[in-house]
Design a protein around this motif. Structure first.
Motif, PDB file in Angstrom:
ATOM      1  N   ASP A 224       7.307  -3.153   9.962  1.00 27.28           N
ATOM      2  CA  ASP A 224       6.476  -4.528  10.207  1.00 27.28           C
ATOM      3  C   ASP A 224       5.067  -3.680  10.813  1.00 27.28           C
ATOM      4  N   ALA A 225       5.464  -2.876  11.791  1.00 23.26           N
ATOM      5  CA  ALA A 225       4.259  -2.230  12.542  1.00 23.26           C
ATOM      6  C   ALA A 225       3.374  -1.402  11.585  1.00 23.26           C
TER       7      ALA A 225
ATOM      8  N   ARG B 294       0.853  -1.184  -0.163  1.00 22.90           N
ATOM      9  CA  ARG B 294      -0.125   0.080   0.019  1.00 22.90           C
ATOM     10  C   ARG B 294       0.889   1.372   0.166  1.00 22.90           C
ATOM     11  N   PRO B 295       0.558   2.238  -0.408  1.00 21.60           N
ATOM     12  CA  PRO B 295       1.236   3.768  -0.281  1.00 21.60           C
ATOM     13  C   PRO B 295       1.670   3.824   0.912  1.00 21.60           C
ATOM     14  N   PRO B 296       3.004   4.221   1.021  1.00 18.87           N
ATOM     15  CA  PRO B 296       3.693   4.468   2.386  1.00 18.87           C
ATOM     16  C   PRO B 296       2.981   5.622   3.296  1.00 18.87           C
ATOM     17  N   ASN B 297       2.893   5.266   4.365  1.00 21.23           N
ATOM     18  CA  ASN B 297       2.011   6.359   5.166  1.00 21.23           C
ATOM     19  C   ASN B 297       3.170   7.201   5.970  1.00 21.23           C
ATOM     20  N   GLU B 298       2.854   8.306   6.769  1.00 22.35           N
ATOM     21  CA  GLU B 298       3.657   9.275   7.032  1.00 22.35           C
ATOM     22  C   GLU B 298       4.964   8.527   7.754  1.00 22.35           C
ATOM     23  N   ARG B 299       4.795   7.740   8.635  1.00 22.93           N
ATOM     24  CA  ARG B 299       5.866   7.101   9.201  1.00 22.93           C
ATOM     25  C   ARG B 299       6.885   6.483   8.431  1.00 22.93           C
ATOM     26  N   VAL B 300       6.334   5.751   7.545  1.00 21.81           N
ATOM     27  CA  VAL B 300       7.375   5.044   6.515  1.00 21.81           C
ATOM     28  C   VAL B 300       8.042   6.013   5.835  1.00 21.81           C
ATOM     29  N   GLU B 301       7.435   7.265   5.281  1.00 24.41           N
ATOM     30  CA  GLU B 301       8.104   8.086   4.635  1.00 24.41           C
ATOM     31  C   GLU B 301       9.172   8.878   5.421  1.00 24.41           C
ATOM     32  N   ARG B 302       8.882   9.002   6.878  1.00 19.81           N
ATOM     33  CA  ARG B 302       9.827   9.277   7.395  1.00 19.81           C
ATOM     34  C   ARG B 302      11.407   8.536   7.601  1.00 19.81           C
ATOM     35  N   ILE B 303      10.939   7.176   7.562  1.00 18.46           N
ATOM     36  CA  ILE B 303      11.969   6.460   7.978  1.00 18.46           C
ATOM     37  C   ILE B 303      12.892   6.407   6.580  1.00 18.46           C
TER      38      ILE B 303
ATOM     39  N   TRP C  31       4.589 -14.167  10.511  1.00 17.41           N
ATOM     40  CA  TRP C  31       3.813 -13.727   9.410  1.00 17.41           C
ATOM     41  C   TRP C  31       2.372 -13.588   9.600  1.00 17.41           C
ATOM     42  N   VAL C  32       1.834 -14.050  10.818  1.00 11.14           N
ATOM     43  CA  VAL C  32       0.584 -14.187  11.325  1.00 11.14           C
ATOM     44  C   VAL C  32       0.237 -12.481  11.745  1.00 11.14           C
ATOM     45  N   LEU C  33       1.206 -11.946  12.090  1.00  9.29           N
ATOM     46  CA  LEU C  33       1.268 -10.529  12.552  1.00  9.29           C
ATOM     47  C   LEU C  33       1.398  -9.634  11.589  1.00  9.29           C
ATOM     48  N   ASN C  34       2.016  -9.798  10.826  1.00 11.36           N
ATOM     49  CA  ASN C  34       2.304  -8.948   9.875  1.00 11.36           C
ATOM     50  C   ASN C  34       1.468  -8.948   8.360  1.00 11.36           C
ATOM     51  N   HIS C  35       0.640 -10.151   8.286  1.00 10.22           N
ATOM     52  CA  HIS C  35       0.284 -10.421   7.022  1.00 10.22           C
ATOM     53  C   HIS C  35      -1.229  -9.774   6.599  1.00 10.22           C
ATOM     54  N   GLU C  36      -1.264  -9.582   5.633  1.00  8.81           N
ATOM     55  CA  GLU C  36      -2.685  -8.749   5.188  1.00  8.81           C
ATOM     56  C   GLU C  36      -3.509  -9.997   4.571  1.00  8.81           C
ATOM     57  N   PHE C  37      -4.286 -10.351   5.325  1.00  5.01           N
ATOM     58  CA  PHE C  37      -5.177 -11.514   4.926  1.00  5.01           C
ATOM     59  C   PHE C  37      -6.379 -11.059   4.108  1.00  5.01           C
ATOM     60  N   ARG C  38      -6.548 -11.941   3.065  1.00  6.78           N
ATOM     61  CA  ARG C  38      -7.652 -11.653   2.157  1.00  6.78           C
ATOM     62  C   ARG C  38      -8.787 -12.778   2.370  1.00  6.78           C
TER      63      ARG C  38
END
Length: 849
Positions: free
Chosen positions: A238-239, A75-84, A576-583
């Motif tokens: 990951d968060a 997904r497009p990076p959020n503000e936190r990812v952009e700062r990193i 993987w359960v914590l980080n996965h985007e489930f469909r």
């Protein structure tokens, strides 16, 4: 020999005695030592190639990724990812990629492709190989595309033709020969198409529900520690639903991917080596038995137990060293073939280099295994009495039970240790040792059972040649046991391969009826599904499924927030359960690929506001939840509390859509979602017609033709089976060498019997018939045992592992069985040729000399 003389005899004397005795039996020693050559060659080749593969992955990991490290997200990076990203100095290049249908050239043909929009000078390592070469650097500025070279050949595309992706039509400015991260297997289903990043928006394909990957590429600063960077930033990303991959971690993942396949090939090679060692043990047994009179004579003139034992031990170890050297050199040459066999599996070219370590391992294997497997018959010399030189009928050399037990435990211990070395897992190693014991025990039991039945139910009314050939199965110095083992193990390996391949192909089989879907339409938006379904039906095809899909992530597991679990170093929940985007989907019934393991479905919630859900057993295991446990999901910003009321076993091998998490109806209908529709096209022409019509009207939809996927799967299985066949061929060749060695080792005993029969008036034709029948029996016993053992084992695999219907291949019955049986007969008759071509007295004199 007095005491003083005895004390002076040292290693030099042992070497002289071993050399003098070995010269007279050189051919026989070389022959049965040759039985371990192929096994050592196979092990050394795979070990050596594995080391080369690891070195190449380590050296080319940057080229495989195209950068030092990547930050990626779906997904497009959020503000936190952009700062990193900004804290790292900003990305040096970026890309956006997704699967899409493309319309190719003027023909209007459609094909599922993997679109990648690139901005910046990517790749930084490796090479973007194109034709023409300049297109790799100019395609972004030119506003054109690079299209997979194989795809261009298949559809007759040339430079200057156009390709339509979504709403955008672009010229083809180059064919893409290779690119970092372009996996050969994935490209078979969805070939790569590269285009400028700034044109992606114009395609109109970036929508809610679309499967899109955003990648940001970085070149490391001088002295930057990527391991520390990964450890610090990866949990933070990951968060935020993003991830950090370094070229080091990618190299390790790639290495593990091929490591499992390498372990399997190692085991097949090790079985060939064990089979050869069985031949060594049998041949040495007969060889030493013929030397017991000489051992007794040596002891009569003062030789000690240790000296007589050491003479023959030196012979065996010398032949083992020679066999290890030849096998190692052959293995080093053989590894040159593996890059050709694995072409298509590896995303890079393998550079083969020379290393001494595998050769040293081969030499040690040759010496150690020949000595270890020959130990039991060699110990017979220890117990030979000097009086045996005078006793005509005494075989002597009877060992104690403690000695036999020690040898058996030593053999099993070595097999376990070496299997642990190959597999790097003691549980797998123990399973392998158990499996080897079971197979060898069953084959040995079959051989002993046949000998016992023939002895007790001997057909005295049969003709002379038939009776004599049956008697040979249980006469002294018979080779029934070792030949059944040699023939049976080789047959078992190859037959199991064919049976297992059929099971796997059956799992991917597409039923050719109107209720079996073979077209999957992905990324159908909610406002499109009705129109798309009507279009499909207007073209005469039934819409079989209309599956809604909602994306979500786990927010809490049993009242513990996912962010808290990530920070807990003692947590054993799979990350993987914590980080996965489930469909996930919603329905109130199970489908054919699902079996309810526990709980119920459909079910009512136990508390108002709590949604009942069903989990697949793998998710329940990795998340460490059971019936009654509660999970909170983040459904695109909305928290939803759920309770596990059912756990399903899912057959993921079925060619249909399966889901980890199942919701009931009446809950997610208003959530943002997209749909997957399935249909059945009776032939490829109709499939192509439907794809062209839908893509022109709905460019955002991706269509997968399962026929094409099945073709790729069959191609992969064919390649894998070819490689395994190649390795199993070593077992067959080893079995043939063991067969020749076993026959020739007992040749003197056979020749005396055959000459005696000729002296008594038997004709050459009768002697030939005896040999033909005997080896026909041995061939049939060995091959039938191997085939039926493979049939039983494959049936159990199909029932308990693959859970599939087992329809065995006919190849082992109509090709392998008669071929190996005829081969055994040919070898047996060939070894009797000297008896038939010479006078009896001449043959006896020749053999005695």
């Amino acid at each position: 020999m007095n005491k003083g003389t005895t004390s002076k005899t040292g290693f030099g004397w042992l070497l002289k005695m071993a050399w003098r005795d070995g010269k007279a039996s050189g051919k026989r020693l070389l022959l049965f030592m040759a039985s371990i050559v192929l096994g050592i060659a196979a092990v050394v080749a795979i070990q050596s190639f594995g080391e080369n593969l690891k070195d190449n992955i380590g050296q080319q990991s940057k080229a495989l990724m195209g950068a030092d490290f990547i930050i990626d997200s779906n997904r497009p990076p959020n503000e936190r990812v952009e700062r990193i990203i900004d804290s790292l100095g900003g990305a040096d290049a970026k890309s956006i990629s997704f699967p899409s249908m493309a319309t190719l050239g003027k023909t209007g043909a459609t094909k599922l492709v993997s679109v990648k929009g690139v901005e910046g000078p990517f790749p930084f390592y490796g090479e973007l190989e194109t034709d023409p070469a300049r297109a790799a650097k100019t395609y972004q500025a030119d506003g054109g595309t690079l299209v997979d070279a194989t795809l261009m050949l298949q559809y007759g595309l040339v430079l200057g033709d156009s390709i339509s992706i979504g709403k955008l039509r672009l010229p083809i400015v180059g064919s893409l020969i290779s690119a970092p991260g372009n996996n050969g297997l994935t490209a078979s289903v969805a070939p790569a198409v590269l285009m400028p990043y700034n044109l992606i928006e114009s395609t109109g394909l970036v929508q809610v529900g679309s499967r899109i990957d955003y990648d940001y590429y970085f070149v490391a600063q001088p002295g930057q520690d990527l391991e520390d960077l990964d450890e610090i930033l990866d949990p933070q990303l990951d968060a935020e639903n993003a991830d950090l991959d370094t070229h080091l971690s990618t190299g390790r993942q790639l290495g593990r991917r091929y490591d499992n396949f390498g372990k399997f090939l190692n085991i097949v090679a090790f079985i060939a080596l064990l089979l050869g060692c069985v031949g060594v043990a049998s041949s040495v047994h007969i060889y030493i038995k013929e030397k017991l009179r000489s051992v007794a004579v040596l002891k009569c003139i003062g030789a000690t137990r240790r000296q007589t034992f050491s003479i023959f031990l030196v012979q065996i170890l010398a032949m083992g060293l020679f066999g290890g050297l030849v096998g190692s050199l052959l293995g080093v040459l053989l590894q040159q073939v593996f890059p050709l066999m694995l072409k298509g599996f590896l995303p890079f070219e393998i550079e083969i280099t020379f290393s001494f370590e595998p050769i040293i391992m081969g030499l040690l294997l040759g010496v150690f295994m020949s000595g270890l497997f020959a130990l039991s018959p060699l110990l017979t010399t220890w117990y030979v009495s000097p009086l045996q030189a005078l006793r005509i009928g005494d075989n002597g050399g009877k060992k104690s039970r403690g000695t036999d037990l020690f040898v058996v435990l030593a053999l099993l211990g070595f097999i376990f240790v070496f299997a642990q070395f190959l597999l790097d897992d003691w549980k797998y190693a123990l399973s392998f040792v158990t499996g080897v014991l079971v197979v060898f025990a069953i084959l040995s039991g079959m051989a002993l059972l046949v000998m016992n039945i023939v002895k007790k139910k001997f057909p005295h009314a049969w003709g002379f040649t038939a009776r004599q050939s049956l008697l040979n199965l249980f006469r002294p110095n018979n080779q029934t046991l070792v030949l059944v083992l040699a023939i049976g193990v080789g047959t078992f390996l190859v037959s199991t391969l064919y049976f297992t391949k059929d099971i796997l192909l059956d799992k991917t089989h597409l039923e050719n009826n109107e209720k079996a879907p073979n077209l999957i339409l992905m990324d159908v938006q909610t406002d499109q599904r009705q129109v798309v379904a009507e279009n499909i039906e207007q073209m005469g095809l039934p819409v079989l499924n209309n599956i809604p899909i909602v994306t979500m992530r786990v927010q809490k597991i049993k009242d513990r927030a996912v962010s808290e679990i990530r920070k807990d170093s003692t947590s054993t929940i799979n990350t993987w359960v914590l980080n996965h985007e489930f469909r996930v989907t919603y329905r109130d019934s199970l489908i054919a690929s699902e079996t309810l393991g526990s709980g119920s479905w459909p079910a009512q919630a136990s508390e108002e506001g709590v949604v009942p859900i069903s989990l697949s057993d793998n998710v329940a295991r990795d998340a460490q939840v059971d019936l009654g446990d509660r999970l909170v999901f983040n459904v695109q910003g909305v928290p939803m509390e759920t309770e596990v009321v059912g756990i399903r076993t899912v057959d993921w091998g079925r060619m249909q859509l399966n889901f980890n998490i199942l919701f009931p109806t009446g809950v997610l209908e208003n959530a943002p979602q997209f749909h997957v529709l399935t249909a059945h096209a009776p032939n490829e022409g109709k499939s192509a017609e439907v794809q062209r019509a839908l893509v022109s009207e709905f460019p955002t939809i991706s269509i997968i033709d399962l026929r094409q996927v099945l073709t790729v799967v069959e191609g992969i299985l064919d390649k894998i089976s070819w490689v395994i066949n190649f390795m199993a061929f070593f077992s067959i060749l080893t079995g043939i060498i063991v067969l020749i060695g076993a026959v020739r080792t007992s040749k003197y005993q056979r020749i005396k019997e055959s000459v005696l029969l000729r002296t008594l008036g038997a004709k050459g034709k009768q002697i030939t018939q005896i040999a033909v029948f005997e080896y026909l029996y041995l061939g049939l016993i060995g091959t039938l045992s191997g085939v039926f053992l493979a049939l039983l084992g494959s049936g159990l695999l199909a029932l308990f592992v693959f859970k599939a219907t087992f329809v065995p291949s006919v190849v082992p019955f109509v090709i392998i069985l008669p071929f190996i049986t005829l081969l055994v007969m040919g070898v047996g008759v060939f070894n009797n040729r000297s008896v038939l071509s010479n006078a009896p007295l001449k043959v006896l004199r020749k053999e005695v000399s």
